[in-house]
Design an enzyme around this catalytic site. Structure first.
Site, PDB file in Angstrom:
ATOM      1  N   ARG A  47       9.090  -1.529 -22.748  1.00 40.47           N
ATOM      2  CA  ARG A  47       9.062  -0.645 -21.967  1.00 40.47           C
ATOM      3  C   ARG A  47       8.984   0.507 -22.513  1.00 40.47           C
ATOM      4  O   ARG A  47       8.742   1.395 -21.535  1.00 40.47           O
ATOM      5  CB  ARG A  47      10.926  -0.795 -21.552  1.00 40.47           C
ATOM      6  CG  ARG A  47      10.871  -0.235 -20.525  1.00 40.47           C
ATOM      7  CD  ARG A  47      12.045  -0.051 -19.593  1.00 40.47           C
ATOM      8  NE  ARG A  47      12.934  -0.965 -20.588  1.00 40.47           N
ATOM      9  CZ  ARG A  47      14.242  -0.263 -21.605  1.00 40.47           C
ATOM     10  NH1 ARG A  47      13.971   0.814 -22.338  1.00 40.47           N
ATOM     11  NH2 ARG A  47      14.749  -0.979 -21.911  1.00 40.47           N
ATOM     12  N   TYR A  99       1.113   7.638   3.911  1.00 39.54           N
ATOM     13  CA  TYR A  99       0.914   5.887   4.062  1.00 39.54           C
ATOM     14  C   TYR A  99       2.257   4.946   3.939  1.00 39.54           C
ATOM     15  O   TYR A  99       3.225   5.646   3.798  1.00 39.54           O
ATOM     16  CB  TYR A  99       0.935   5.323   2.431  1.00 39.54           C
ATOM     17  CG  TYR A  99       1.203   3.707   1.801  1.00 39.54           C
ATOM     18  CD1 TYR A  99      -0.132   3.227   2.233  1.00 39.54           C
ATOM     19  CD2 TYR A  99       2.137   3.733   0.737  1.00 39.54           C
ATOM     20  CE1 TYR A  99       0.150   1.280   1.844  1.00 39.54           C
ATOM     21  CE2 TYR A  99       1.741   2.226   1.015  1.00 39.54           C
ATOM     22  CZ  TYR A  99       1.323   1.414   1.418  1.00 39.54           C
ATOM     23  OH  TYR A  99       1.586   0.196   0.805  1.00 39.54           O
ATOM     24  N   ASP A 171      -1.786  12.474  -3.657  1.00 43.24           N
ATOM     25  CA  ASP A 171      -2.032  10.814  -3.663  1.00 43.24           C
ATOM     26  C   ASP A 171      -3.135  10.637  -3.882  1.00 43.24           C
ATOM     27  O   ASP A 171      -3.831  11.141  -2.178  1.00 43.24           O
ATOM     28  CB  ASP A 171      -1.024  10.012  -2.301  1.00 43.24           C
ATOM     29  CG  ASP A 171      -1.636   8.596  -2.203  1.00 43.24           C
ATOM     30  OD1 ASP A 171      -2.457   8.157  -3.233  1.00 43.24           O
ATOM     31  OD2 ASP A 171      -0.647   8.309  -2.224  1.00 43.24           O
ATOM     32  N   LYS A 196      -6.000  -0.089  -5.693  1.00 46.58           N
ATOM     33  CA  LYS A 196      -6.804  -0.100  -4.400  1.00 46.58           C
ATOM     34  C   LYS A 196      -7.661   0.553  -5.793  1.00 46.58           C
ATOM     35  O   LYS A 196      -8.498  -0.697  -5.961  1.00 46.58           O
ATOM     36  CB  LYS A 196      -6.463   1.015  -3.754  1.00 46.58           C
ATOM     37  CG  LYS A 196      -4.827   1.427  -3.151  1.00 46.58           C
ATOM     38  CD  LYS A 196      -4.978  -0.125  -1.904  1.00 46.58           C
ATOM     39  CE  LYS A 196      -3.100  -0.060  -1.752  1.00 46.58           C
ATOM     40  NZ  LYS A 196      -2.858   1.035  -1.225  1.00 46.58           N
TER      41      LYS A 196
HETATM   42  C1  LIG Z   1      -1.209   1.243  -1.154  1.00 49.93           C
HETATM   43  C2  LIG Z   1      -0.557   2.559  -1.133  1.00 49.93           C
HETATM   44  C3  LIG Z   1      -0.155   2.851  -1.742  1.00 49.93           C
HETATM   45  C4  LIG Z   1       1.618   2.013  -2.269  1.00 49.93           C
HETATM   46  O1  LIG Z   1       0.743   1.496  -3.341  1.00 49.93           O
HETATM   47  P1  LIG Z   1       0.666  -0.303  -3.733  1.00 49.93           P
HETATM   48  O2  LIG Z   1       0.086  -0.727  -4.944  1.00 49.93           O
HETATM   49  O3  LIG Z   1       0.757  -0.559  -2.774  1.00 49.93           O
HETATM   50  O4  LIG Z   1       2.562   0.298  -4.452  1.00 49.93           O
HETATM   51  C5  LIG Z   1       0.313   4.042  -1.797  1.00 49.93           C
HETATM   52  N1  LIG Z   1      -0.393   5.408  -1.475  1.00 49.93           N
HETATM   53  C6  LIG Z   1      -1.367   4.556  -0.641  1.00 49.93           C
HETATM   54  C7  LIG Z   1      -2.544   5.509  -0.230  1.00 49.93           C
HETATM   55  C8  LIG Z   1      -1.942   3.419  -0.366  1.00 49.93           C
HETATM   56  O5  LIG Z   1      -2.858   3.215  -0.278  1.00 49.93           O
END
Ligand SMILES: *Cc1c(COP(=O)(O)O)cnc(C)c1O
Length: 381
Positions: A47, A99, A171, A196
């Site tokens: 962890r 998001y 982000d 992504k």
């Molecule tokens: C998908 C996404 C998230 C969340 O991420 P997960 O891996 O689905 O938890 C946050 N910000 C953006 C811009 C995203 O496209």
């Protein structure tokens, strides 16, 4: 090292015991000790740290020009670990068209823990600064935003956060470090949904936080270790494998994204195209300054008719694009924001930020552009 070399070698070395060139998947939860408190190597319990995750975390730090990377079970787990360094009474100022999952976490989880959120159009810097008070601890920026592709000027916002001594988190999921490096532009924290573009093959869920400041890195590692939202070794390996082709994939995503945006702009059934690479995009100037090397593979558009039925019929006819949530994989995907990614907002909340019922979001993949344009043509016909 330059960026394309870093995607392959940044923070990496061959495995010392066997010479294995690729990082092994250390599928173990614990590590032997010679004597109590004297582990054989640098590891004790997974962890806290696992060598496969460490390799990924070092790669992430290298790509974003940070000193510390941390890998989590999802993008939201990464955001969650950051929110847990805040205290009740603290205030956060965030982008107004976030998001959907981030918005849900802020308003349905952390608001109940006594953290106050303000949502603001991040292009309005005066409004942003007017919301700052002694309780403000964090500014949360998403750029480009999902799905309307609005941009925020990270360098300008960081001047404001530095002046008031508050943290700036970005982000960077849509941009990726191939296109923009928030830490270099003055941000304190970069967050990724590595599900992504970093993973890039739609076969793993993962998240990341990256920082420049060592002390902040320690604080966030404590949050990761103390609350446990870590990424497992197999998934760490998959993201690391994906990252090795990030630069190649992003180059093609950008080329194809631009061509799809241009095609849609000239189509008689299309009303509005949202793509930061288009000269008529309201934030194109920021895009040119901030997004080096291209404008990404995300393109949204709406229909002249404004009708949800037209969007639905378009989705049903697609053959190469797959109708699915998510984005950033090698394959092209199409998404209906109103009923899919942004279903957690009420219709009024969606319309207020500009997500109309007919809005289509495309994640343009790395297929042959002729096949993608042909697919769009037949589905729009
Ligand atoms: C998908 C996404 C998230 C969340 O991420 P997960 O891996 O689905 O938890 C946050 N910000 C953006 C811009 C995203 O496209």
């Amino acid at each position: 090292m330059k960026f394309n070399t870093k995607t392959i070698h940044g923070g990496q070395h061959y495995e010392k015991e066997t010479g294995s060139v690729m990082t092994p998947i250390f599928q173990t939860s614990t590590f032997a000790q010679i004597s109590p408190g004297k582990p054989v190597g640098d590891y004790e319990y997974a962890r806290s740290a696992n060598p496969t995750r460490t390799a990924l975390e070092n790669s992430l730090a290298s790509l974003e020009n940070g000193t510390r990377g941390l890998a989590f079970a999802s993008g939201l787990a990464a955001t969650d670990a950051l929110m847990k360094i805040l205290k009740p009474g603290d205030e956060v100022i965030a982008t107004d068209n976030l998001y959907g999952g981030t918005y849900r976490m802020f308003t349905k989880v952390y608001q109940d823990f006594g953290i106050k959120f303000h949502f603001v159009d991040m292009t309005d810097l005066e409004k942003l600064e007017s919301l700052i008070n002694k309780k403000t601890k964090l500014v949360w920026v998403e750029t480009p935003t999902n799905p309307l592709m609005k941009l925020a000027d990270i360098a300008e916002i960081s001047k404001i956060t530095k002046k008031h001594n508050i943290l700036l988190a970005v982000d960077n999921t849509f941009g990726t470090p191939y296109l923009q490096k928030p830490l270099d532009l003055g941000a304190d924290i970069v967050m990724h949904s590595a599900t992504k573009y970093l993973g890039g093959h739609s076969d793993v869920m993962a998240g990341a936080l990256i920082v420049k400041d060592k002390e902040l890195g320690e604080k966030l590692h404590f949050s990761q270790f103390a609350t446990g939202g870590i990424l497992g070794p197999m998934d760490s390996f998959l993201v690391l494998r994906g990252i090795k082709t990030l630069h190649l994939r992003m180059q093609r995503h950008c080329e194809n994204g631009m061509k799809v945006a241009e095609y849609l702009s000239s189509h008689p059934a299309v009303k509005k195209v949202y793509y930061p690479g288009l000269e008529n995009h309201p934030n194109h100037k920021i895009a040119k300054k901030q997004m080096i090397g291209g404008f990404g593979g995300m393109v949204s558009f709406s229909f002249n008719s404004g009708k949800m039925e037209d969007a639905i019929s378009f989705f049903e006819k697609l053959k190469v694009f797959t109708l699915a949530e998510s984005l950033g994989g090698v394959e092209s995907l199409a998404n209906h924001s109103a009923t899919m990614t942004h279903a957690s907002l009420t219709r009024e909340e969606r319309l207020e930020i500009g997500i109309t019922d007919d809005l289509v979001r495309l994640s343009v993949g790395v297929e042959d552009i002729e096949d993608l344009l042909e697919d769009l043509k037949q589905a729009l016909a």
